[in-house]
Design a protein around this motif. Structure first.
Motif, PDB file in Angstrom:
ATOM      1  N   ARG A  51      37.386  40.685  56.441  1.00 61.17           N
ATOM      2  CA  ARG A  51      36.961  41.901  55.407  1.00 61.17           C
ATOM      3  C   ARG A  51      37.201  41.521  54.173  1.00 61.17           C
ATOM      4  O   ARG A  51      38.360  40.625  53.782  1.00 61.17           O
ATOM      5  CB  ARG A  51      37.561  43.173  55.570  1.00 61.17           C
ATOM      6  CG  ARG A  51      37.550  43.583  57.137  1.00 61.17           C
ATOM      7  CD  ARG A  51      36.226  44.330  57.235  1.00 61.17           C
ATOM      8  NE  ARG A  51      35.653  44.516  58.790  1.00 61.17           N
ATOM      9  CZ  ARG A  51      35.989  45.431  59.204  1.00 61.17           C
ATOM     10  NH1 ARG A  51      36.700  46.667  58.897  1.00 61.17           N
ATOM     11  NH2 ARG A  51      35.716  46.011  60.560  1.00 61.17           N
ATOM     12  N   PRO A  52      36.688  41.928  53.117  1.00 60.42           N
ATOM     13  CA  PRO A  52      36.967  41.699  51.538  1.00 60.42           C
ATOM     14  C   PRO A  52      38.250  42.063  51.115  1.00 60.42           C
ATOM     15  O   PRO A  52      38.560  43.275  51.527  1.00 60.42           O
ATOM     16  CB  PRO A  52      35.659  42.282  50.877  1.00 60.42           C
ATOM     17  CG  PRO A  52      35.143  43.306  51.914  1.00 60.42           C
ATOM     18  CD  PRO A  52      35.317  42.633  53.185  1.00 60.42           C
ATOM     19  N   GLY A  53      39.149  41.532  50.451  1.00 60.45           N
ATOM     20  CA  GLY A  53      40.222  41.943  50.047  1.00 60.45           C
ATOM     21  C   GLY A  53      40.606  42.033  48.782  1.00 60.45           C
ATOM     22  O   GLY A  53      39.472  42.290  47.903  1.00 60.45           O
ATOM     23  N   ASN A  54      41.676  41.581  48.218  1.00 59.34           N
ATOM     24  CA  ASN A  54      41.964  41.794  46.649  1.00 59.34           C
ATOM     25  C   ASN A  54      41.240  40.795  45.945  1.00 59.34           C
ATOM     26  O   ASN A  54      40.660  41.137  44.963  1.00 59.34           O
ATOM     27  CB  ASN A  54      43.633  41.709  46.679  1.00 59.34           C
ATOM     28  CG  ASN A  54      44.097  43.014  46.449  1.00 59.34           C
ATOM     29  OD1 ASN A  54      43.588  44.040  46.305  1.00 59.34           O
ATOM     30  ND2 ASN A  54      45.689  42.993  46.770  1.00 59.34           N
ATOM     31  N   ARG A  55      41.263  39.585  46.303  1.00 57.27           N
ATOM     32  CA  ARG A  55      40.799  38.691  45.581  1.00 57.27           C
ATOM     33  C   ARG A  55      39.135  39.063  45.469  1.00 57.27           C
ATOM     34  O   ARG A  55      38.446  38.879  44.218  1.00 57.27           O
ATOM     35  CB  ARG A  55      40.674  37.395  46.267  1.00 57.27           C
ATOM     36  CG  ARG A  55      40.267  36.235  45.608  1.00 57.27           C
ATOM     37  CD  ARG A  55      40.570  34.769  46.468  1.00 57.27           C
ATOM     38  NE  ARG A  55      39.226  34.124  46.582  1.00 57.27           N
ATOM     39  CZ  ARG A  55      38.708  33.397  45.580  1.00 57.27           C
ATOM     40  NH1 ARG A  55      39.185  33.296  44.426  1.00 57.27           N
ATOM     41  NH2 ARG A  55      37.461  32.836  45.548  1.00 57.27           N
ATOM     42  N   GLU A  56      38.405  39.320  46.568  1.00 53.91           N
ATOM     43  CA  GLU A  56      36.956  39.919  46.368  1.00 53.91           C
ATOM     44  C   GLU A  56      36.655  41.051  45.344  1.00 53.91           C
ATOM     45  O   GLU A  56      35.934  41.021  44.797  1.00 53.91           O
ATOM     46  CB  GLU A  56      36.489  40.139  47.744  1.00 53.91           C
ATOM     47  CG  GLU A  56      36.217  39.124  48.680  1.00 53.91           C
ATOM     48  CD  GLU A  56      37.424  38.459  48.964  1.00 53.91           C
ATOM     49  OE1 GLU A  56      38.201  38.877  49.234  1.00 53.91           O
ATOM     50  OE2 GLU A  56      37.258  37.136  49.256  1.00 53.91           O
ATOM     51  N   ARG A  57      37.663  41.704  45.369  1.00 50.57           N
ATOM     52  CA  ARG A  57      37.864  42.967  44.420  1.00 50.57           C
ATOM     53  C   ARG A  57      37.825  42.458  42.979  1.00 50.57           C
ATOM     54  O   ARG A  57      36.892  42.881  42.261  1.00 50.57           O
ATOM     55  CB  ARG A  57      38.696  43.845  44.761  1.00 50.57           C
ATOM     56  CG  ARG A  57      38.942  45.286  44.145  1.00 50.57           C
ATOM     57  CD  ARG A  57      40.206  45.996  44.483  1.00 50.57           C
ATOM     58  NE  ARG A  57      40.085  46.935  43.072  1.00 50.57           N
ATOM     59  CZ  ARG A  57      39.733  47.972  43.503  1.00 50.57           C
ATOM     60  NH1 ARG A  57      39.102  48.385  44.322  1.00 50.57           N
ATOM     61  NH2 ARG A  57      39.996  48.856  42.235  1.00 50.57           N
ATOM     62  N   GLU A  58      38.837  41.433  42.831  1.00 57.56           N
ATOM     63  CA  GLU A  58      39.029  41.237  41.273  1.00 57.56           C
ATOM     64  C   GLU A  58      37.708  40.321  41.043  1.00 57.56           C
ATOM     65  O   GLU A  58      37.081  40.673  39.806  1.00 57.56           O
ATOM     66  CB  GLU A  58      39.892  40.290  41.402  1.00 57.56           C
ATOM     67  CG  GLU A  58      41.223  40.848  41.037  1.00 57.56           C
ATOM     68  CD  GLU A  58      42.572  40.178  41.600  1.00 57.56           C
ATOM     69  OE1 GLU A  58      42.649  38.835  41.149  1.00 57.56           O
ATOM     70  OE2 GLU A  58      43.493  40.963  41.754  1.00 57.56           O
ATOM     71  N   LEU A  59      37.097  39.649  41.653  1.00 58.67           N
ATOM     72  CA  LEU A  59      36.019  38.541  41.589  1.00 58.67           C
ATOM     73  C   LEU A  59      34.963  39.631  41.001  1.00 58.67           C
ATOM     74  O   LEU A  59      33.963  39.645  40.158  1.00 58.67           O
ATOM     75  CB  LEU A  59      35.465  37.901  42.622  1.00 58.67           C
ATOM     76  CG  LEU A  59      36.308  36.497  42.786  1.00 58.67           C
ATOM     77  CD1 LEU A  59      36.251  35.785  44.108  1.00 58.67           C
ATOM     78  CD2 LEU A  59      35.922  35.506  41.726  1.00 58.67           C
ATOM     79  N   ALA A  60      34.654  40.707  42.087  1.00 55.41           N
ATOM     80  CA  ALA A  60      33.673  41.569  41.606  1.00 55.41           C
ATOM     81  C   ALA A  60      33.661  42.404  40.613  1.00 55.41           C
ATOM     82  O   ALA A  60      32.750  42.702  39.617  1.00 55.41           O
ATOM     83  CB  ALA A  60      33.476  42.788  43.078  1.00 55.41           C
ATOM     84  N   LEU A  61      34.953  43.053  40.148  1.00 51.86           N
ATOM     85  CA  LEU A  61      35.223  43.642  38.986  1.00 51.86           C
ATOM     86  C   LEU A  61      34.983  42.663  37.898  1.00 51.86           C
ATOM     87  O   LEU A  61      34.320  43.281  36.824  1.00 51.86           O
ATOM     88  CB  LEU A  61      36.608  44.139  38.817  1.00 51.86           C
ATOM     89  CG  LEU A  61      36.901  45.371  39.941  1.00 51.86           C
ATOM     90  CD1 LEU A  61      38.430  45.660  39.681  1.00 51.86           C
ATOM     91  CD2 LEU A  61      36.223  46.416  39.364  1.00 51.86           C
ATOM     92  N   GLU A  62      35.251  41.615  37.936  1.00 50.96           N
ATOM     93  CA  GLU A  62      35.135  40.640  36.752  1.00 50.96           C
ATOM     94  C   GLU A  62      33.642  40.480  36.589  1.00 50.96           C
ATOM     95  O   GLU A  62      33.081  40.353  35.486  1.00 50.96           O
ATOM     96  CB  GLU A  62      35.455  39.165  37.228  1.00 50.96           C
ATOM     97  CG  GLU A  62      36.124  38.401  36.092  1.00 50.96           C
ATOM     98  CD  GLU A  62      36.455  36.920  36.725  1.00 50.96           C
ATOM     99  OE1 GLU A  62      35.931  35.956  36.957  1.00 50.96           O
ATOM    100  OE2 GLU A  62      37.726  37.062  37.385  1.00 50.96           O
ATOM    101  N   ALA A  63      32.768  40.300  37.564  1.00 53.95           N
ATOM    102  CA  ALA A  63      31.162  40.133  37.485  1.00 53.95           C
ATOM    103  C   ALA A  63      30.680  41.231  36.985  1.00 53.95           C
ATOM    104  O   ALA A  63      29.820  41.479  36.119  1.00 53.95           O
ATOM    105  CB  ALA A  63      30.592  39.947  38.863  1.00 53.95           C
ATOM    106  N   LEU A  64      31.240  42.403  37.272  1.00 61.26           N
ATOM    107  CA  LEU A  64      30.508  43.722  36.747  1.00 61.26           C
ATOM    108  C   LEU A  64      30.871  43.985  35.476  1.00 61.26           C
ATOM    109  O   LEU A  64      29.952  44.519  34.781  1.00 61.26           O
ATOM    110  CB  LEU A  64      31.358  44.963  37.574  1.00 61.26           C
ATOM    111  CG  LEU A  64      30.746  45.428  38.865  1.00 61.26           C
ATOM    112  CD1 LEU A  64      31.622  46.255  39.626  1.00 61.26           C
ATOM    113  CD2 LEU A  64      29.394  45.932  38.603  1.00 61.26           C
ATOM    114  N   ASP A  65      32.096  43.365  34.699  1.00 67.05           N
ATOM    115  CA  ASP A  65      32.286  43.384  33.471  1.00 67.05           C
ATOM    116  C   ASP A  65      31.293  42.519  32.723  1.00 67.05           C
ATOM    117  O   ASP A  65      30.833  42.784  31.659  1.00 67.05           O
ATOM    118  CB  ASP A  65      33.731  42.813  33.233  1.00 67.05           C
ATOM    119  CG  ASP A  65      34.928  43.965  33.173  1.00 67.05           C
ATOM    120  OD1 ASP A  65      34.467  45.078  33.058  1.00 67.05           O
ATOM    121  OD2 ASP A  65      36.198  43.688  33.441  1.00 67.05           O
ATOM    122  N   LYS A  66      31.116  41.502  33.509  1.00 65.81           N
ATOM    123  CA  LYS A  66      29.946  40.654  32.660  1.00 65.81           C
ATOM    124  C   LYS A  66      28.567  41.196  32.416  1.00 65.81           C
ATOM    125  O   LYS A  66      27.888  40.907  31.608  1.00 65.81           O
ATOM    126  CB  LYS A  66      29.867  39.444  33.542  1.00 65.81           C
ATOM    127  CG  LYS A  66      30.925  38.144  33.311  1.00 65.81           C
ATOM    128  CD  LYS A  66      30.241  36.937  33.705  1.00 65.81           C
ATOM    129  CE  LYS A  66      31.335  36.072  33.999  1.00 65.81           C
ATOM    130  NZ  LYS A  66      31.343  34.844  35.063  1.00 65.81           N
TER     131      LYS A  66
END
Ligand SMILES: Nc1ncnc2c1ncn2[C@@H]1O[C@H](COP(=O)(O)OP(=O)(O)OP(=O)(O)O)[C@@H](O)[C@H]1O
Ligand SMILES: [Mg+2]
Lengths: 380, 267, 372
Positions: B119-134
């Motif tokens: 399952r997606p964990g913290n790392r995935e969450r951070e990457l996703a948030l980063e991409a959303l910021d972009k």
């Protein structure tokens, strides 16, 4: 009667089996049904549940056994065949999904009825045992049935949870799942298998004719309460279990209450409750929201008009008649109710029987409103 | 394999389409297409409705089986280069009422890297948030996807492709139904990707903006009409061939691709 | 076994009339992609029938039919109402509404309808075998079994409706937008049709039961849809197939000593499978043969276009080698070989020492295929 009822659940062997069985089946079919509803396959569930009838009877005719596991297996195989036939018809002819579903449903069921007449002709009371697959019979649930349900349901739930992430992606965005190299078609098969299991697991309790409701309705109800897939699925399972247990117990206690229909009516109550009352999406809340909005709009319009009038009659702001305000809003809003709301908010006050004026606070509010409108206007 | 080494010698194209024919039920939609997309370009695929643009993208992604020919991405069949390819499907292809939120959809971009069952964990969450910021959607992370506007949905898809951290991006009409502001934001982002050396291919419908946005173009109508640098092939003759003389309004742009190209190179 | 008593004749006649009435309205349901609505309606008219029966105490009274049919229309509007809240989708809406109504009907029967001849078997299977015993008389003249009289009237109504509104139905079926633009209210036609389906279902319910009505409504039109492209013919074929289903289904039941309604539904399945395999144009066999023919044609043209695209280019030397086809077109050797031979035979290409060249005709064909 009520206390009896509760102690019965613990003491009475039959009641315990019924409760347990109905709970397991509600939980499993409710939660597994979520993906079927999201995939817009609600009616496929209906089609499969009718179509498994010949499977049950054939399994009985071939083996002579009434072991629930064997009958359920027969149902599952034929349920699968029915699904394959539907897909074959849709993919290789121009007959559309809806007609394929209806055709397979009725032809398989009809064939099942033919087989049923064969079984009924046999001297022993075998038919009576099979008859209960039509409308279900909770009272007849024994520990064997419960064990079978636990076994099959548990396995299905395990698969379901194991591939949760994959299922979610395949259902939400097929093309993307393909692009990641997922074996999308294999997951389709797996999801359909889970749907078949969700259906066959409740056949002897709810019956072939109404089993589809156990798959569709809990998910439809659960969807109203939350926007998160995990919660939708969990809630659907809980709703299914709740309706299953309630319905099964009512049916077991009251005379002449067929189990399947009773459970379905319990479910329908849950669905109606959810549709009307679920926060945010529920019809009631939508109505309240709309009502509040239109009230707010009404006050705003009347306030703006009052403000304009007070600007026009800067020297003599002794009050403006309701008639004038009504003319200004051209009958768009109920001015008198609007004025009452404004009065309560301290934004307007009555100067006479029929005349009103704006208060200092009302003036400030009106200026703020106007500025806001201007800002929004320039945005567009 | 011989084809691979020879391709690698002449500075390997990011995408190489060879003699591709795709048919639905024996009705061909793309006829014998050859197309090279050099690495590091921002390319538009243009052509009329039904020209086979979506089909071409799908063939590149192995979503449809070609009747003949092959596609190689980064010198390998898609099967092998999958991890280096990001995909943005047409926005209308999914059910936006699906019960999930923005963050969850963006994390789906990591599913390929995550592999089975995990399952997606913290790392995935951070990457996703980063991409959303972009894509300036950071504040929408918890929003239910049905409550997004068309432009926001498109940005979510874009963010999902970003977390794939791919080298080649294939996008089907990323500008469909977005307003001018979002369109500018998206193109800025795509140009950023290009400057990082990534290859971006977009199906595009607005002929006016092609010279502004893209440096490479393929004109497609069942067969390839032309492909190459915008300054060379994006002209009236080719557009007429592609759209069948229905593009009289274009002559203004088509007459000045060179200046438009200059504008692109400036930034 | 084959000598027909009057009773047998009458049973068959009823079966035929039921089947034809169902098949005619079914055509429009199938074409409008609302076949599952028939499933919903046939289930949910049950409570209507029960309640109406409590009131009029006569299963074949016209009041009962109208009352019960109203439940069918109610179902349609309930589904639409649910759908309009945007909280559930159409399929789920159907899947919620009719089990609920059906359940009410079943419980009503189980609790209150003891002793009257409306039991759960009738709900599922109808009682076509008993049809001859219940007769209609006017002024002392025997008009025949009540069910026959009733279904004939319903069939007549269906026929009149279809004949009168043929044009509107056709338009509304194929182009709802255009129908609306021309001033034919699609909603009116929709509800008109749904009322007919409901009335027909109630009438047929008595004879064949709730679920098997679906087979008669959807089966014959679906089979006819495999046989023809024309609406007019589709209506005629469905009616004809309905007759065949009724007669063969009846005899199958006689021979197997099984349920008549179940046999009729099974017969629908059998005829469907036959049509599915053997329909002249759209059957599996026909399309397989066509596919096979087209496959080589298609491969030949593909080859021609491939050569055409590379003609005169430096790469031509490379591309037109036979061995190269496997590599570039991704064809397996066997397929490539056969495609080349097909193209040679049809004078699209000529082979000169393992290089392929287009003939003038091949060039023409390639050009034509590309520039459409
Ligand atoms: N799954 C399919 N089955 C059969 N035909 C298809 C299928 N998908 C597309 N087609 C046909 O293939 C042709 C090309 O379709 P495609 O979607 O690639 O066009 P497009 O260039 O993307 O068009 P648009 O600009 O409308 O998106 C069309 O004629 C279409 O009807
Ligand atoms: Mg497209």
């Amino acid at each position: 009667m009520f206390p009896d009822f509760l102690t019965d659940i613990y003491s009475d062997y039959t009641i315990r089996n019924i409760t347990l069985g109905a709970m397991v089946l509600g939980l499993v079919s409710g939660s597994l049904g979520t993906f079927a509803v999201l995939r817009r396959q609600s009616l496929l569930g209906d089609s499969i549940s009718h179509a498994v009838l010949p499977g049950i009877i054939l399994a009985f005719m071939l083996t002579g056994s009434r072991d629930p596991l064997i009958l359920i297996l027969g149902a599952a195989i034929v349920g699968w065949l029915a699904t394959l036939s539907i897909m074959a018809i849709v993919n290789t002819t121009r007959i559309k999904q809806d007609a394929s579903l209806a055709l397979v449903l009725s032809v398989f069921f009809g064939f099942g009825m033919v087989l049923m007449t064969f079984v009924q002709r046999q001297p022993d009371a075998a038919a009576a045992g099979l008859q209960r697959f039509l409308f279900g019979q909770a009272a007849a649930i024994i520990w064997d049935d419960v064990r079978t349900m636990l076994l099959i349901g548990g396995a299905a739930m395990a698969v379901f949870l194991l591939f949760w992430k994959e299922f979610k992606l395949v259902v939400f965005d097929r093309a993307f799942a393909f692009s990641l190299g997922m074996p999308v078609r294999r997951f389709d098969v797996l999801l359909t298998t889970l749907l078949v299991i969700a259906i066959v697991i409740g056949l002897q309790t709810v019956g072939v004719i109404l089993m589809s409701a156990m798959v569709v309705a809990p998910a439809a109800a659960a969807r109203q309460w939350t926007d998160r897939l995990g919660l939708v699925t969990t809630l659907a399972g809980l709703f299914g279990a709740l309706a299953g247990v309630t319905g099964a117990l009512i049916s077991a206690y009251a005379a002449r209450m067929p189990t399947g229909p009773t459970i379905v009516l319990c479910l329908t109550a849950i669905v109606l409750f959810s549709l009307v009352l679920a926060p945010n999406r529920g019809i009631l809340w939508a109505w309240v929201r709309q009502h509040r909005q239109s009230r707010e709009l009404r006050s705003r319009v009347v306030l703006a008009d009052l403000y304009w009038l007070s600007q026009q009659h800067a020297g003599d702001d002794s009050g403006h008649s309701i008639a004038t305000l009504e003319a200004m809003s051209a009958g768009r809003v109920a001015v008198d109710h609007g004025l009452e709301d404004l009065e309560q908010a301290g934004l307007a006050e009555r100067t006479d029987e029929e005349t009103w004026t704006i208060t200092e606070r009302g003036r400030e509010q009106a200026i703020r409103d106007l500025a806001e409108e201007e800002r929004e206007g320039s945005d567009v | 394999m011989t084809t691979m080494t020879s391709a690698a010698l002449e500075s390997q194209p990011a995408i190489a389409v060879r003699d591709l024919t795709v048919a639905y039920n024996d009705r061909p939609v793309i006829w014998d297409l050859d197309l090279d997309v050099p690495a590091g370009v921002l390319m538009a695929i243009v052509g009329p409705n039904g020209a086979g643009k979506t089909t071409l993208i799908k063939a590149m992604l192995d979503l449809v089986r070609p009747a003949a020919g092959q596609v190689e991405i980064l010198g390998q069949p898609y099967r092998k280069s999958r991890d280096r390819v990001g995909y943005v499907p047409q926005r209308g292809s999914v059910d936006w009422d699906f019960p999930t939120n923005v963050l969850d959809v963006v994390q789906m971009g990591r599913y390929g890297a995550l592999g089975w069952i995990r399952r997606p964990g913290n790392r995935e969450r951070e990457l996703a948030l980063e991409a959303l910021d972009k894509v300036s959607m950071g504040e929408f992370a918890d929003r239910q996807i049905s409550q997004l506007s068309g432009g926001q949905q498109q940005r979510v898809f874009l963010a999902r492709a970003l977390v794939q951290n791919a080298d080649v991006y294939l996008m089907d009409e990323p500008f469909q139904g977005v307003d001018a502001t979002t369109e500018r934001a998206i193109i800025t982002l795509l140009k950023e990707l290009r400057s990082e050396g990534k290859t971006v291919v977009c199906v595009h419908h607005d002929l006016q903006t092609v010279p502004d946005y893209f440096d490479w173009v393929a004109l497609l109508n069942i067969r390839k009409i032309a492909s190459g640098p915008v300054s060379e092939v994006y002209n009236e003759t080719n557009l007429r061939l592609t759209y069948g003389g229905r593009v009289a309004f274009l002559s203004r742009d088509a007459a000045a691709p060179a200046t438009a190209q200059a504008a692109v190179e400036e930034d | 076994m084959f000598d027909l008593s009057t009773a047998q004749m009458e049973i068959q006649l009823v079966a035929i009339v039921v089947a034809v009435a169902c098949a005619l309205v079914g055509v429009f349901l199938v074409l409008r992609q609302m076949a599952m609505m028939s499933d919903a309606i046939t289930h949910s008219i049950l409570p209507g029938i029960v309640v109406a029966f409590f009131i009029v105490q006569d299963l074949s009274s016209p009041f009962l039919i109208i009352g019960a049919a109203a439940t069918g229309v109610l179902t349609v509007s309930l589904v639409e109402l649910l759908e309009r809240t945007r909280l559930v989708r159409e399929d789920a809406a159907i899947g919620i509404v009719f089990p609920a109504l059906f359940s009410i009907g079943v419980i009503l029967i189980a609790r209150f309808a003891r002793g009257i001849h409306l039991d759960l078997d009738v709900v599922l299977l109808g009682e076509i075998a008993f049809v001859p015993f219940n007769r209609t008389e006017i002024f002392g003249i025997d008009l025949g079994p009540t069910a026959l009289v009733m279904m004939s009237v319903i069939l007549l109504i269906n026929l009149i409706f279809i004949l009168l509104f043929y044009k509107e139905l056709k338009l509304a079926t194929f182009d709802t937008g255009l129908a609306a633009a021309l001033g034919f209210s699609p909603a009116l036609i929709h509800y008109g049709l749904m009322s007919l389906v409901s009335v027909t279902a109630v009438g047929a319910f008595d004879a064949v039961g709730a679920i098997l009505v679906v087979a008669l409504i959807v089966g014959p039109p679906a089979i006819a849809y495999l046989l023809t492209d024309q609406l007019r013919l589709m209506l005629v074929y469905s009616a004809g197939i309905g007759v065949v289903v009724a007669v063969l289904g009846y005899w199958m039941a006689r021979m197997l000593d099984a349920s008549i309604a179940g046999s009729m539904a099974s017969m629908v399945g059998i005829i469907f499978v036959v049509a599915y395999l053997l329909a002249p144009q759209r059957g599996l066999v026909a399309s397989y043969l066509r596919r096979r023919r087209q496959r080589w044609e298609f491969a030949g043209i593909m080859l021609a276009i491939h050569l055409f695209n590379h003609e005169g280019l430096p790469s031509a030397e490379q591309e037109n080698r036979v061995e190269h086809l496997q590599d570039h077109l991704n064809w397996n050797p066997d397929f490539a070989d056969r495609a080349v031979r097909w193209a040679e035979r049809n004078r699209i290409i000529v082979r000169r020492n393992s290089h392929l060249f287009l003939t003038e005709e091949g060039r023409e064909q390639a050009r034509e295929a590309i520039v459409r």
